[in-house]
Design a protein around this motif. Structure first.
Motif, PDB file in Angstrom:
ATOM      1  N   ALA A  39       6.827   5.767   6.106  1.00 10.74           N
ATOM      2  CA  ALA A  39       5.593   5.550   5.247  1.00 10.74           C
ATOM      3  C   ALA A  39       7.178   6.525   4.312  1.00 10.74           C
ATOM      4  O   ALA A  39       6.099   6.358   2.989  1.00 10.74           O
ATOM      5  CB  ALA A  39       5.471   6.648   5.951  1.00 10.74           C
ATOM      6  N   LEU A  40       7.820   7.554   4.811  1.00 11.51           N
ATOM      7  CA  LEU A  40       8.422   7.318   3.355  1.00 11.51           C
ATOM      8  C   LEU A  40       9.274   6.776   2.900  1.00 11.51           C
ATOM      9  O   LEU A  40       9.921   7.375   1.735  1.00 11.51           O
ATOM     10  CB  LEU A  40       8.932   8.621   3.850  1.00 11.51           C
ATOM     11  CG  LEU A  40       8.933   9.942   4.879  1.00 11.51           C
ATOM     12  CD1 LEU A  40       9.627  11.494   5.444  1.00 11.51           C
ATOM     13  CD2 LEU A  40       7.343  10.354   3.397  1.00 11.51           C
ATOM     14  N   TYR A  50       2.927  12.501  -9.752  1.00 12.19           N
ATOM     15  CA  TYR A  50       2.133  14.020  -9.193  1.00 12.19           C
ATOM     16  C   TYR A  50       3.747  14.990  -9.142  1.00 12.19           C
ATOM     17  O   TYR A  50       3.621  16.134  -8.783  1.00 12.19           O
ATOM     18  CB  TYR A  50       1.075  14.146  -8.282  1.00 12.19           C
ATOM     19  CG  TYR A  50      -0.241  13.385  -8.462  1.00 12.19           C
ATOM     20  CD1 TYR A  50      -0.424  14.644  -9.662  1.00 12.19           C
ATOM     21  CD2 TYR A  50      -0.718  13.190  -8.200  1.00 12.19           C
ATOM     22  CE1 TYR A  50      -1.472  14.568  -9.559  1.00 12.19           C
ATOM     23  CE2 TYR A  50      -1.853  12.861  -8.283  1.00 12.19           C
ATOM     24  CZ  TYR A  50      -2.692  13.290  -9.228  1.00 12.19           C
ATOM     25  OH  TYR A  50      -3.328  12.776  -9.903  1.00 12.19           O
ATOM     26  N   GLY A  51       4.556  14.506  -9.020  1.00 15.97           N
ATOM     27  CA  GLY A  51       6.031  14.718  -9.472  1.00 15.97           C
ATOM     28  C   GLY A  51       6.439  15.292  -7.846  1.00 15.97           C
ATOM     29  O   GLY A  51       7.489  15.966  -7.888  1.00 15.97           O
ATOM     30  N   PHE A  60       1.258  -1.678  -0.863  1.00 19.79           N
ATOM     31  CA  PHE A  60      -0.263  -0.128  -0.162  1.00 19.79           C
ATOM     32  C   PHE A  60       0.665   1.415  -0.603  1.00 19.79           C
ATOM     33  O   PHE A  60       0.529   2.138  -0.894  1.00 19.79           O
ATOM     34  CB  PHE A  60      -0.827   0.068   1.085  1.00 19.79           C
ATOM     35  CG  PHE A  60      -1.942   1.280   1.016  1.00 19.79           C
ATOM     36  CD1 PHE A  60      -3.160   1.590   0.767  1.00 19.79           C
ATOM     37  CD2 PHE A  60      -1.250   2.514   1.983  1.00 19.79           C
ATOM     38  CE1 PHE A  60      -3.873   2.496   1.133  1.00 19.79           C
ATOM     39  CE2 PHE A  60      -1.843   3.437   2.224  1.00 19.79           C
ATOM     40  CZ  PHE A  60      -3.331   3.569   1.823  1.00 19.79           C
ATOM     41  N   ILE A  61       1.594   1.596   0.437  1.00 21.71           N
ATOM     42  CA  ILE A  61       2.490   2.519   1.258  1.00 21.71           C
ATOM     43  C   ILE A  61       3.354   2.435  -0.438  1.00 21.71           C
ATOM     44  O   ILE A  61       3.785   3.373  -0.662  1.00 21.71           O
ATOM     45  CB  ILE A  61       4.134   2.435   2.181  1.00 21.71           C
ATOM     46  CG1 ILE A  61       3.215   2.108   3.106  1.00 21.71           C
ATOM     47  CG2 ILE A  61       4.896   3.679   2.321  1.00 21.71           C
ATOM     48  CD1 ILE A  61       3.988   2.583   4.699  1.00 21.71           C
ATOM     49  N   HIS A 100       3.471   6.017  -2.415  1.00 23.52           N
ATOM     50  CA  HIS A 100       4.680   6.488  -3.292  1.00 23.52           C
ATOM     51  C   HIS A 100       4.446   6.716  -5.059  1.00 23.52           C
ATOM     52  O   HIS A 100       4.602   7.602  -5.183  1.00 23.52           O
ATOM     53  CB  HIS A 100       5.908   5.176  -3.312  1.00 23.52           C
ATOM     54  CG  HIS A 100       5.854   5.849  -1.731  1.00 23.52           C
ATOM     55  ND1 HIS A 100       7.347   5.625  -1.358  1.00 23.52           N
ATOM     56  CD2 HIS A 100       5.807   6.099  -0.431  1.00 23.52           C
ATOM     57  CE1 HIS A 100       7.976   6.135  -0.083  1.00 23.52           C
ATOM     58  NE2 HIS A 100       6.671   6.488   0.673  1.00 23.52           N
ATOM     59  N   PHE A 101       4.462   5.591  -5.791  1.00 22.70           N
ATOM     60  CA  PHE A 101       4.008   5.354  -7.218  1.00 22.70           C
ATOM     61  C   PHE A 101       3.131   6.414  -7.403  1.00 22.70           C
ATOM     62  O   PHE A 101       3.058   7.488  -8.491  1.00 22.70           O
ATOM     63  CB  PHE A 101       3.695   4.320  -7.318  1.00 22.70           C
ATOM     64  CG  PHE A 101       2.693   3.626  -9.055  1.00 22.70           C
ATOM     65  CD1 PHE A 101       4.226   3.977  -9.728  1.00 22.70           C
ATOM     66  CD2 PHE A 101       1.872   4.272  -9.098  1.00 22.70           C
ATOM     67  CE1 PHE A 101       3.646   3.826 -11.345  1.00 22.70           C
ATOM     68  CE2 PHE A 101       1.372   4.301 -10.823  1.00 22.70           C
ATOM     69  CZ  PHE A 101       1.923   3.968 -11.750  1.00 22.70           C
TER      70      PHE A 101
END
Length: 413
Positions: free
Chosen positions: A276-277, A187-188, A176-177, A181-182
């Protein structure tokens, strides 16, 4: 699939079905519930998303504390060992989580030193881990756990090979994470670049200018309006409704929870934000880590590892087999959001029967209020004191930041 794993998984799915399925199979709500249990059939969380520091402060653990906790990814029940409790019983409906917990505990007890343990469980992305599993860990695992990690995935890879590719990219949450990210990159925005922020103010500026606008796009708003969009977070349909609350769109809720996660705590102290990142911990091991992965705690938790047992069983069923007044700390995670009033009452009947004087219960909720006044029999609820002020304070400091409320109840005198 081996017979053992097949039987274990089938039993787990039956337990999960009983917990989640509240509506008829051919209703819209029932179809959503069955889609969730299908998605939940394998590994969901390689890392649990509740803050163990907050848990341990709320529970006020002592040398005679006997804990029963929903195990999930295992990080918290292993972290509780740093507080030196007498016993920890981990329970979970998901066979994959049971196998994961037993593997982590086996690694803790049998790998030669902290460096080997951190490479296997912390970085979890080195091919040498597969050889170590085969030579040092696999022979010491129980039959069902060996069978789980030996089983091959849809691409023909043994499940254990995830520890050579980064286990934190695996499971429902990891994927999911990865999908999030994808979308962000489309969206740049590369979320991993936010880890270079050095202050909360800098992180807030980056979040507001880079990530927040994505939640206002038509695509993301439409995606998040579908309850199935959050299955990757382990959120079933009933909890989706609680999470949405009075917000105009689910995108608003998710944006605000993510902002708290990334901006309300120092990045150098919040390993949830790193997950998360980056879908992992800081590679060098010098970043924030859960207590059980911190070097200074290794010897202590290793000496106490035999105090933990993990079973595939529901919390209510486990408690029904325990003697009266035999436990004093209960960790329910967010499981009650899934339950109806009858199930919550059955659970609390067993908690109350098995609770010693001074017992404490902690849980989290998707929404802000405690669910107990609406779901629990009033006479039963009167036997417990809600520590509302302390609960609100603990919630504000909970680094995982994805829930709407943290709740602490103590047994009335």
């Amino acid at each position: 699939m081996t017979t053992a794993v097949s039987a274990d998984t089938t039993a787990g799915l039956s337990l999960l079905d009983a917990a989640v399925h509240q509506n008829g199979a051919f209703s819209v709500a029932g179809l959503f519930e069955r889609a969730f249990t299908f998605a939940f059939r394998d590994l969901v969380y390689a890392q649990i998303w509740e803050d163990p520091a907050i848990d341990m402060e709320a529970m006020d653990l002592r040398p005679d504390s006997r804990i029963v906790a929903i195990a999930s990814g295992g990080c918290n029940i292993m972290s509780y060992l740093t507080a030196n409790p007498a016993r920890i019983h981990g329970v979970d409906l998901n066979a994959a989580h049971v196998a994961l917990n037993r593997l982590k505990l086996t690694a803790l007890s049998n790998l030669p030193d902290y460096e080997a343990f951190f490479r296997f469980v912390g970085r979890a992305n080195d091919r040498v881990n597969i050889r170590i599993f085969d030579t040092d860990l696999r022979p010491r695992l129980d039959h069902n756990s060996r069978a789980y990690w030996d089983k091959r995935d849809a691409l023909g890879r043994r499940r254990i090979t995830a520890y050579g590719r980064n286990i934190y990219r695996a499971g429902l949450l990891g994927r999911f994470i990865g999908l999030a990210h994808f979308v962000a990159r489309r969206y740049g925005v590369d979320p991993t670049t936010l880890t270079s922020a050095t202050t909360r103010e800098e992180m807030s500026e980056r979040f507001d200018t880079k990530l927040a606008p994505i939640f206002d796009t038509w695509l993301v708003r439409r995606l998040l309006d579908n309850p199935m969009s959050l299955y990757g977070l382990g959120i079933p349909p009933a909890q989706y409704t609680e999470l949405a609350g009075d917000a105009p769109r689910m995108a608003t809720v998710v944006r605000d929870r993510l902002r708290k996660l990334l901006c309300d705590f120092d990045l150098g102290d919040n390993y949830f934000a790193w997950q998360a990142l980056t879908r992992g911990y800081k590679p060098e091991g010098d970043g924030p880590l859960p207590p059980y992965l911190q070097r200074q705690n290794f010897d202590a938790i290793r000496d106490r590892a035999d105090r933990v047992d993990v079973q595939q069983i529901s919390m209510t069923t486990f408690l029904s087999g325990q003697p009266p007044c035999s436990l004093d700390r209960y960790v329910l995670l967010d499981a009650q959001d899934w339950m109806n009033a009858t199930q919550v009452t059955e659970l609390w009947n067993e908690i109350t029967r098995t609770a010693r004087p001074g017992a404490r219960v902690i849980f989290r909720t998707a929404g802000a209020p405690s669910i107990l006044p609406a779901k629990l029999d009033a006479a039963l609820l009167r036997q417990w004191d809600y520590q509302e002020r302390q609960s609100l304070d603990l919630f504000k400091r909970d680094r995982s930041a994805i829930y709407g409320g943290f709740h602490l109840y103590s047994k009335s005198a």
